[in-house]
Design a protein around this motif. Structure first.
Motif, PDB file in Angstrom:
ATOM      1  N   GLN A  82       0.847  -1.183   0.000  1.00 11.50           N
ATOM      2  CA  GLN A  82       0.000   0.000   0.000  1.00 11.50           C
ATOM      3  C   GLN A  82       0.889   1.241   0.000  1.00 11.50           C
ATOM      4  OE1 GLN A  82      -2.199   0.383   3.623  1.00 11.50           O
ATOM      5  NE2 GLN A  82      -3.901   1.398   2.620  1.00 11.50           N
ATOM      6  N   PRO A  83       0.533   2.247  -0.787  1.00  9.96           N
ATOM      7  CA  PRO A  83       1.341   3.465  -0.767  1.00  9.96           C
ATOM      8  C   PRO A  83       1.263   4.154   0.589  1.00  9.96           C
ATOM      9  CG  PRO A  83      -0.645   3.782  -2.075  1.00  9.96           C
ATOM     10  CD  PRO A  83      -0.614   2.342  -1.676  1.00  9.96           C
ATOM     11  N   SER A  84       2.221   5.009   0.839  1.00  9.19           N
ATOM     12  CA  SER A  84       2.240   5.744   2.106  1.00  9.19           C
ATOM     13  C   SER A  84       1.019   6.637   2.210  1.00  9.19           C
ATOM     14  CB  SER A  84       3.513   6.591   2.203  1.00  9.19           C
ATOM     15  OG  SER A  84       4.623   5.751   2.289  1.00  9.19           O
ATOM     16  N   GLY A  85       0.665   6.959   3.413  1.00 14.19           N
ATOM     17  CA  GLY A  85      -0.487   7.805   3.689  1.00 14.19           C
ATOM     18  C   GLY A  85      -0.783   7.751   5.173  1.00 14.19           C
ATOM     19  N   ARG A  86      -1.802   8.423   5.596  1.00 11.09           N
ATOM     20  CA  ARG A  86      -2.134   8.464   7.017  1.00 11.09           C
ATOM     21  C   ARG A  86      -3.301   7.558   7.393  1.00 11.09           C
ATOM     22  NH1 ARG A  86       2.000   9.673   9.730  1.00 11.09           N
ATOM     23  NH2 ARG A  86       0.684   9.979  11.521  1.00 11.09           N
ATOM     24  N   GLU A  87      -3.987   6.931   6.409  1.00  4.48           N
ATOM     25  CA  GLU A  87      -5.096   6.053   6.764  1.00  4.48           C
ATOM     26  C   GLU A  87      -4.560   4.782   7.428  1.00  4.48           C
ATOM     27  OE1 GLU A  87      -3.714   5.544   2.683  1.00  4.48           O
ATOM     28  OE2 GLU A  87      -4.672   7.254   3.593  1.00  4.48           O
ATOM     29  N   ALA A  88      -5.351   4.236   8.335  1.00  3.53           N
ATOM     30  CA  ALA A  88      -4.912   3.086   9.128  1.00  3.53           C
ATOM     31  C   ALA A  88      -4.746   1.838   8.267  1.00  3.53           C
ATOM     32  CB  ALA A  88      -5.917   2.811  10.243  1.00  3.53           C
ATOM     33  N   SER A  89      -3.738   1.028   8.608  1.00  6.84           N
ATOM     34  CA  SER A  89      -3.449  -0.211   7.894  1.00  6.84           C
ATOM     35  C   SER A  89      -3.388  -1.371   8.882  1.00  6.84           C
ATOM     36  CB  SER A  89      -2.103  -0.110   7.174  1.00  6.84           C
ATOM     37  OG  SER A  89      -2.138   0.910   6.212  1.00  6.84           O
ATOM     38  N   ALA A  90      -3.772  -2.549   8.426  1.00  5.86           N
ATOM     39  CA  ALA A  90      -3.724  -3.734   9.282  1.00  5.86           C
ATOM     40  C   ALA A  90      -2.291  -4.128   9.595  1.00  5.86           C
ATOM     41  CB  ALA A  90      -4.441  -4.900   8.609  1.00  5.86           C
ATOM     42  N   VAL A  91      -1.393  -3.974   8.617  1.00 10.21           N
ATOM     43  CA  VAL A  91       0.013  -4.323   8.798  1.00 10.21           C
ATOM     44  C   VAL A  91       0.863  -3.180   8.265  1.00 10.21           C
ATOM     45  CG1 VAL A  91       1.856  -5.937   8.182  1.00 10.21           C
ATOM     46  CG2 VAL A  91      -0.444  -6.789   8.629  1.00 10.21           C
ATOM     47  N   VAL A  92       1.841  -2.767   9.080  1.00 10.76           N
ATOM     48  CA  VAL A  92       2.783  -1.723   8.685  1.00 10.76           C
ATOM     49  C   VAL A  92       4.187  -2.296   8.865  1.00 10.76           C
ATOM     50  CG1 VAL A  92       3.599   0.635   9.088  1.00 10.76           C
ATOM     51  CG2 VAL A  92       1.187   0.069   9.482  1.00 10.76           C
ATOM     52  N   VAL A  93       5.010  -2.150   7.825  1.00 12.14           N
ATOM     53  CA  VAL A  93       6.396  -2.609   7.872  1.00 12.14           C
ATOM     54  C   VAL A  93       7.283  -1.398   8.107  1.00 12.14           C
ATOM     55  CG1 VAL A  93       8.273  -3.684   6.588  1.00 12.14           C
ATOM     56  CG2 VAL A  93       5.935  -4.551   6.338  1.00 12.14           C
ATOM     57  N   GLU A  94       8.057  -1.410   9.186  1.00 12.60           N
ATOM     58  CA  GLU A  94       8.951  -0.309   9.534  1.00 12.60           C
ATOM     59  C   GLU A  94      10.371  -0.714   9.163  1.00 12.60           C
ATOM     60  OE1 GLU A  94      11.022   2.692  10.561  1.00 12.60           O
ATOM     61  OE2 GLU A  94      11.574   0.901  11.679  1.00 12.60           O
ATOM     62  N   THR A  95      11.036   0.078   8.311  1.00 10.38           N
ATOM     63  CA  THR A  95      12.368  -0.300   7.827  1.00 10.38           C
ATOM     64  C   THR A  95      13.460   0.706   8.138  1.00 10.38           C
ATOM     65  OG1 THR A  95      11.987   0.719   5.664  1.00 10.38           O
ATOM     66  CG2 THR A  95      11.409  -1.625   5.898  1.00 10.38           C
ATOM     67  N   ILE A 126       9.470   4.267  13.916  1.00  8.21           N
ATOM     68  CA  ILE A 126       8.682   3.314  14.707  1.00  8.21           C
ATOM     69  C   ILE A 126       7.396   3.976  15.191  1.00  8.21           C
ATOM     70  CG2 ILE A 126       8.640   1.916  16.825  1.00  8.21           C
ATOM     71  CD1 ILE A 126      11.729   1.572  16.380  1.00  8.21           C
ATOM     72  N   LEU A 127       7.489   5.207  15.688  1.00  7.32           N
ATOM     73  CA  LEU A 127       6.293   5.931  16.140  1.00  7.32           C
ATOM     74  C   LEU A 127       5.317   6.159  14.994  1.00  7.32           C
ATOM     75  CD1 LEU A 127       7.883   8.481  18.618  1.00  7.32           C
ATOM     76  CD2 LEU A 127       6.283   6.643  19.187  1.00  7.32           C
ATOM     77  N   ASP A 128       5.834   6.511  13.814  1.00  6.60           N
ATOM     78  CA  ASP A 128       4.960   6.709  12.649  1.00  6.60           C
ATOM     79  C   ASP A 128       4.254   5.409  12.280  1.00  6.60           C
ATOM     80  OD1 ASP A 128       5.722   9.358  12.521  1.00  6.60           O
ATOM     81  OD2 ASP A 128       7.056   9.094  10.791  1.00  6.60           O
ATOM     82  N   ALA A 129       4.976   4.284  12.324  1.00  9.44           N
ATOM     83  CA  ALA A 129       4.367   2.988  12.009  1.00  9.44           C
ATOM     84  C   ALA A 129       3.266   2.649  13.008  1.00  9.44           C
ATOM     85  CB  ALA A 129       5.435   1.894  11.990  1.00  9.44           C
ATOM     86  N   LEU A 130       3.518   2.898  14.289  1.00 10.33           N
ATOM     87  CA  LEU A 130       2.504   2.644  15.308  1.00 10.33           C
ATOM     88  C   LEU A 130       1.280   3.529  15.095  1.00 10.33           C
ATOM     89  CD1 LEU A 130       4.811   2.357  18.447  1.00 10.33           C
ATOM     90  CD2 LEU A 130       3.546   0.481  17.354  1.00 10.33           C
ATOM     91  N   ALA A 131       1.505   4.765  14.642  1.00 12.11           N
ATOM     92  CA  ALA A 131       0.404   5.711  14.451  1.00 12.11           C
ATOM     93  C   ALA A 131      -0.516   5.324  13.290  1.00 12.11           C
ATOM     94  CB  ALA A 131       0.958   7.115  14.228  1.00 12.11           C
ATOM     95  N   VAL A 132      -0.002   4.655  12.271  1.00 12.91           N
ATOM     96  CA  VAL A 132      -0.841   4.319  11.115  1.00 12.91           C
ATOM     97  C   VAL A 132      -1.326   2.870  11.128  1.00 12.91           C
ATOM     98  CG1 VAL A 132       0.106   6.119   9.633  1.00 12.91           C
ATOM     99  CG2 VAL A 132       1.101   3.829   9.579  1.00 12.91           C
ATOM    100  N   ALA A 133      -0.937   2.099  12.141  1.00 13.03           N
ATOM    101  CA  ALA A 133      -1.471   0.736  12.270  1.00 13.03           C
ATOM    102  C   ALA A 133      -2.850   0.820  12.900  1.00 13.03           C
ATOM    103  CB  ALA A 133      -0.550  -0.123  13.131  1.00 13.03           C
ATOM    104  N   ARG A 134      -3.800   0.113  12.324  1.00 14.36           N
ATOM    105  CA  ARG A 134      -5.155   0.184  12.874  1.00 14.36           C
ATOM    106  C   ARG A 134      -5.243  -0.669  14.141  1.00 14.36           C
ATOM    107  NH1 ARG A 134      -7.902  -3.018   8.058  1.00 14.36           N
ATOM    108  NH2 ARG A 134      -7.779  -5.120   8.887  1.00 14.36           N
ATOM    109  N   PRO A 135      -6.212  -0.389  15.017  1.00 18.25           N
ATOM    110  CA  PRO A 135      -6.357  -1.182  16.243  1.00 18.25           C
ATOM    111  C   PRO A 135      -6.426  -2.676  15.922  1.00 18.25           C
ATOM    112  CG  PRO A 135      -7.767   0.742  16.343  1.00 18.25           C
ATOM    113  CD  PRO A 135      -7.193   0.698  14.941  1.00 18.25           C
TER     114      PRO A 135
END
Length: 189
Positions: free
Chosen positions: A96-109, A116-125
């Motif tokens: 999925q392209p970058s953006g601020r909408e929540a995602s089920a899985v976020v890969v932080e590289t 890490i904080l940005d990845a946590l912020a865009v991962a959905r509950p």
């Protein structure tokens, strides 16, 4: 081969090898534009090919873990480093392209605290954040209750892979196109 190590940019604009770097080792930086990033060292000879296979093998390991966690949902892979680009290539249409909408899985590289904080912020509950590289610092301050516990996020590391034969050639070629050695004992930017 040396696993990912933290490197920082000097006032002169170059990244320096990690302290205690072995001689006759070629270092490759993941994101040459970043002030703080990580690098992997490969011994000569054939350092470029070994590094490309390691990056590609790690991208496969990360994409496999992401697919397993996502169960068909789109996977967010932010970042402009070599590993992020290769993971997106390995995931193909599931990335999925970058953006601020929540995602089920976020890969932080990036390995940075802000990444890490940005990845946590865009991962959905109830979602999952995969750490594609170890954090740059041994301790990273995170608001664990607000960012991880309350939304029920899972944070999982994916280990750096050693260079192996049999990695898909398009990924190795993608890494070779982005990793350029400057010589033994030098950092690659």
């Amino acid at each position: 081969m040396n696993g990912p190590s933290r490197v920082v940019r000097t006032p002169g604009g170059r990244h320096l090898p990690p302290a205690g770097a072995a001689p006759h080792t070629v270092w490759f930086v993941d994101d040459s534009a970043a002030e703080e990033t990580w690098a992997v060292g490969c011994p000569d000879p054939d350092a470029v090919r070994r590094a490309a296979r390691a990056w590609a093998a790690t991208a496969i390991a990360v994409s496999d873990a992401a697919r397993a966690a996502a169960k068909g949902a789109p996977i967010r892979v932010p970042g402009e480093g070599v590993l992020a680009r290769l993971v997106r290539l390995a995931l193909a249409d599931q990335a999925q392209p970058s953006g601020r909408e929540a995602s089920a899985v976020v890969v932080e590289t990036t390995g940075t605290a802000s990444g890490i904080l940005d990845a946590l912020a865009v991962a959905r509950p109830g979602g999952c954040v995969l750490l594609g590289v170890r954090p740059l610092h041994s301790a990273t301050a995170l608001p664990t209750y607000r960012a991880v516990h309350h939304p029920g996020l899972r944070v999982r590391p994916v280990r750096w892979a050693q260079p192996v034969d049999g990695v898909p050639e398009p990924l190795v070629a993608g890494a070779l196109a982005q990793l350029v050695p400057m010589g033994p004992g030098r950092i690659i930017t």
